[in-house]
Design a protein around this motif. Structure first.
Motif, mmCIF file in Angstrom:
data_model
loop_
_atom_site.group_PDB
_atom_site.id
_atom_site.type_symbol
_atom_site.label_atom_id
_atom_site.label_comp_id
_atom_site.label_asym_id
_atom_site.label_seq_id
_atom_site.Cartn_x
_atom_site.Cartn_y
_atom_site.Cartn_z
ATOM 1 N N ASP A 27 0.830 -1.209 0.000
ATOM 2 C CA ASP A 27 0.000 0.000 0.000
ATOM 3 C C ASP A 27 0.865 1.260 0.000
ATOM 4 N N LEU A 30 2.269 1.691 -3.552
ATOM 5 C CA LEU A 30 1.256 2.181 -4.488
ATOM 6 C C LEU A 30 1.013 3.682 -4.322
ATOM 7 N N LYS A 31 1.004 4.160 -3.087
ATOM 8 C CA LYS A 31 0.860 5.604 -2.864
ATOM 9 C C LYS A 31 2.062 6.345 -3.438
ATOM 10 N N PHE A 56 -3.886 -2.508 -9.779
ATOM 11 C CA PHE A 56 -3.614 -1.830 -8.511
ATOM 12 C C PHE A 56 -2.977 -0.459 -8.748
ATOM 13 N N LYS A 57 -2.061 -0.392 -9.693
ATOM 14 C CA LYS A 57 -1.411 0.888 -10.000
ATOM 15 C C LYS A 57 -2.419 1.883 -10.575
ATOM 16 N N ALA A 60 -4.514 3.212 -7.791
ATOM 17 C CA ALA A 60 -3.780 4.198 -6.985
ATOM 18 C C ALA A 60 -3.787 5.561 -7.681
ATOM 19 N N GLN A 63 -7.263 7.135 -7.367
ATOM 20 C CA GLN A 63 -7.484 7.685 -6.022
ATOM 21 C C GLN A 63 -6.767 9.017 -5.820
#
Length: 88
Positions: A27, A30-31, A56-57, A60, A63
């Motif tokens: 996590d 990814l941030k 997932f990327k 991220a 978001q």
């Protein structure tokens, strides 16, 4: 002037992450990935050969889509300070 200082701090934080040898939580990575991409105005699709990692990327980035370039640099630097530098 502040943006030059911020950019310098950002580059130092990126180098610190690149040189870091211990595994980092997914996590956090990814941030950092999203903030890095935004800070560098790199809006290309994720380039992993694994579709799940690309998902997932991409998530991220979605978001973090409302973050501007300077804020992304600041968030990257602060996250590195909090999660890597202060935990040594």
């Amino acid at each position: 002037m502040k943006s030059d200082k911020l950019y310098s701090e950002f580059l130092e934080a990126v180098q610190l992450v690149n040189d870091y040898k211990k595994p980092l939580p997914a996590d956090l990575l990814l941030k950092l990935y999203a903030y890095y991409k935004i800070a560098n105005k790199n809006y290309n699709n994720p380039g992993s050969k694994t579709p799940l990692i690309n998902a997932f990327k991409a998530n991220a980035l979605i978001q973090a889509q409302n973050i501007d370039r300077k804020e992304a640099m600041d968030l990257y630097v602060n996250l590195v300070q909090k999660e890597i530098v202060n935990k040594k």
